[in-house]
Design a protein around this motif. Structure first.
Motif, PDB file in Angstrom:
ATOM      1  N   LEU A  23       0.839  -1.207   0.000  1.00 47.13           N
ATOM      2  CA  LEU A  23       0.000   0.000   0.000  1.00 47.13           C
ATOM      3  C   LEU A  23       0.873   1.255   0.000  1.00 47.13           C
ATOM      4  CD1 LEU A  23      -2.861  -1.078   2.423  1.00 47.13           C
ATOM      5  CD2 LEU A  23      -3.102  -0.507  -0.022  1.00 47.13           C
ATOM      6  N   ALA A  24       1.988   1.204   0.719  1.00 47.25           N
ATOM      7  CA  ALA A  24       2.912   2.348   0.730  1.00 47.25           C
ATOM      8  C   ALA A  24       3.481   2.596  -0.669  1.00 47.25           C
ATOM      9  CB  ALA A  24       4.039   2.115   1.736  1.00 47.25           C
ATOM     10  N   VAL A  25       3.816   1.532  -1.384  1.00 51.79           N
ATOM     11  CA  VAL A  25       4.316   1.673  -2.749  1.00 51.79           C
ATOM     12  C   VAL A  25       3.238   2.294  -3.636  1.00 51.79           C
ATOM     13  CG1 VAL A  25       5.079   0.399  -4.799  1.00 51.79           C
ATOM     14  CG2 VAL A  25       5.976  -0.222  -2.552  1.00 51.79           C
ATOM     15  N   LEU A  26       2.010   1.793  -3.533  1.00 49.03           N
ATOM     16  CA  LEU A  26       0.909   2.324  -4.338  1.00 49.03           C
ATOM     17  C   LEU A  26       0.616   3.787  -4.000  1.00 49.03           C
ATOM     18  CD1 LEU A  26      -1.454  -0.785  -4.251  1.00 49.03           C
ATOM     19  CD2 LEU A  26      -0.114   0.054  -6.213  1.00 49.03           C
ATOM     20  N   ARG A  27       0.731   4.135  -2.720  1.00 46.46           N
ATOM     21  CA  ARG A  27       0.553   5.541  -2.308  1.00 46.46           C
ATOM     22  C   ARG A  27       1.648   6.411  -2.881  1.00 46.46           C
ATOM     23  NH1 ARG A  27      -0.109   3.807   2.985  1.00 46.46           N
ATOM     24  NH2 ARG A  27       1.890   4.709   3.462  1.00 46.46           N
ATOM     25  N   SER A  28       2.895   5.941  -2.813  1.00 47.02           N
ATOM     26  CA  SER A  28       4.018   6.755  -3.299  1.00 47.02           C
ATOM     27  C   SER A  28       3.917   6.997  -4.809  1.00 47.02           C
ATOM     28  CB  SER A  28       5.357   6.108  -2.946  1.00 47.02           C
ATOM     29  OG  SER A  28       5.596   4.970  -3.738  1.00 47.02           O
ATOM     30  N   GLU A  29       3.308   6.083  -5.530  1.00 47.21           N
ATOM     31  CA  GLU A  29       3.114   6.243  -6.970  1.00 47.21           C
ATOM     32  C   GLU A  29       1.783   6.939  -7.291  1.00 47.21           C
ATOM     33  OE1 GLU A  29       5.205   5.553  -9.569  1.00 47.21           O
ATOM     34  OE2 GLU A  29       6.703   5.213  -8.012  1.00 47.21           O
ATOM     35  N   GLU A  30       1.072   7.333  -6.236  1.00 50.70           N
ATOM     36  CA  GLU A  30      -0.206   8.048  -6.343  1.00 50.70           C
ATOM     37  C   GLU A  30      -1.271   7.268  -7.110  1.00 50.70           C
ATOM     38  OE1 GLU A  30       0.930  11.909  -7.854  1.00 50.70           O
ATOM     39  OE2 GLU A  30       1.679  12.510  -5.878  1.00 50.70           O
ATOM     40  N   LEU A  31      -1.237   5.938  -6.958  1.00 52.39           N
ATOM     41  CA  LEU A  31      -2.272   5.103  -7.561  1.00 52.39           C
ATOM     42  C   LEU A  31      -3.453   4.937  -6.619  1.00 52.39           C
ATOM     43  CD1 LEU A  31      -0.218   2.288  -9.325  1.00 52.39           C
ATOM     44  CD2 LEU A  31      -0.905   4.518 -10.185  1.00 52.39           C
ATOM     45  N   VAL A  32      -3.206   5.086  -5.313  1.00 54.43           N
ATOM     46  CA  VAL A  32      -4.283   5.028  -4.325  1.00 54.43           C
ATOM     47  C   VAL A  32      -4.273   6.290  -3.483  1.00 54.43           C
ATOM     48  CG1 VAL A  32      -4.305   2.486  -4.216  1.00 54.43           C
ATOM     49  CG2 VAL A  32      -2.925   3.777  -2.581  1.00 54.43           C
ATOM     50  N   SER A  33      -5.441   6.626  -2.982  1.00 58.88           N
ATOM     51  CA  SER A  33      -5.577   7.755  -2.057  1.00 58.88           C
ATOM     52  C   SER A  33      -6.034   7.200  -0.710  1.00 58.88           C
ATOM     53  CB  SER A  33      -6.595   8.763  -2.594  1.00 58.88           C
ATOM     54  OG  SER A  33      -7.850   8.136  -2.768  1.00 58.88           O
ATOM     55  N   THR A  34      -5.903   8.020   0.323  1.00 60.46           N
ATOM     56  CA  THR A  34      -6.294   7.589   1.666  1.00 60.46           C
ATOM     57  C   THR A  34      -7.269   8.577   2.280  1.00 60.46           C
ATOM     58  OG1 THR A  34      -4.418   8.725   2.676  1.00 60.46           O
ATOM     59  CG2 THR A  34      -4.095   6.409   2.084  1.00 60.46           C
ATOM     60  N   ARG A  35      -8.060   8.019   3.203  1.00 57.30           N
ATOM     61  CA  ARG A  35      -8.998   8.827   3.979  1.00 57.30           C
ATOM     62  C   ARG A  35      -9.011   8.245   5.383  1.00 57.30           C
ATOM     63  NH1 ARG A  35     -14.176   8.057   5.670  1.00 57.30           N
ATOM     64  NH2 ARG A  35     -14.450   6.148   4.456  1.00 57.30           N
ATOM     65  N   ARG A  36      -8.793   9.106   6.371  1.00 61.91           N
ATOM     66  CA  ARG A  36      -8.796   8.648   7.759  1.00 61.91           C
ATOM     67  C   ARG A  36     -10.182   8.847   8.369  1.00 61.91           C
ATOM     68  NH1 ARG A  36      -5.274   7.338  11.708  1.00 61.91           N
ATOM     69  NH2 ARG A  36      -3.441   7.869  10.498  1.00 61.91           N
ATOM     70  N   ASP A  37     -10.637   7.815   9.083  1.00 60.22           N
ATOM     71  CA  ASP A  37     -11.894   7.873   9.826  1.00 60.22           C
ATOM     72  C   ASP A  37     -11.627   7.252  11.191  1.00 60.22           C
ATOM     73  OD1 ASP A  37     -14.501   8.106  10.655  1.00 60.22           O
ATOM     74  OD2 ASP A  37     -15.265   6.485   9.403  1.00 60.22           O
ATOM     75  N   GLY A  38     -11.386   8.097  12.182  1.00 58.94           N
ATOM     76  CA  GLY A  38     -11.014   7.594  13.501  1.00 58.94           C
ATOM     77  C   GLY A  38      -9.657   6.921  13.426  1.00 58.94           C
ATOM     78  N   LYS A  39      -9.609   5.649  13.865  1.00 57.93           N
ATOM     79  CA  LYS A  39      -8.356   4.902  13.830  1.00 57.93           C
ATOM     80  C   LYS A  39      -8.112   4.214  12.486  1.00 57.93           C
ATOM     81  CE  LYS A  39      -8.076   3.944  18.741  1.00 57.93           C
ATOM     82  NZ  LYS A  39      -7.913   2.901  19.758  1.00 57.93           N
TER      83      LYS A  39
END
Length: 108
Positions: free
Chosen positions: A64-80
């Motif tokens: 997931l970190a690799v995919l994030r660094s290549e901007e293929l995935v985005s993240t959204r935080r909801d609580g923990k």
């Protein structure tokens, strides 16, 4: 041959080829491809991805970190929880094409 293909400059082709190679390298890892395929169904948190795919948490986080660094995935935080989603329409389009080619609908 399509005339629009002939009008593309070598520099444009080289740039496009470089972008395609980067994308294909991301998809060339089975765990990353599975993650992207699962996320193409909608956003998921890490625990849901782990349960659905059977990828152990350390490997899951690394990919997931690799995919994030290549901007293929985005993240959204909801609580923990951190939820992941496909970040780009071109990724979804490519995954759809791969699905059509390699995951034919079950006959019945």
């Amino acid at each position: 041959m399509d005339a629009s293909v002939l009008s593309v400059t070598p520099e444009t082709m080289r740039s496009g080829a470089a972008a395609a190679v980067r994308m294909l390298k991301m998809l060339a890892n089975e765990d990353r491809l599975l993650l992207l395929c699962q996320l193409s169904q909608g956003e998921s948190c890490v625990s849901d991805l782990e349960a659905a795919l059977g990828i152990r948490q350390p490997t899951l986080s690394q990919q997931l970190a690799v995919l994030r660094s290549e901007e293929l995935v985005s993240t959204r935080r909801d609580g923990k929880n951190i939820y992941y989603a496909i970040a780009r329409p071109d990724v979804l389009r490519l995954l759809q094409t791969l699905h059509e080619l390699h995951c034919p609908a079950a006959s019945g």
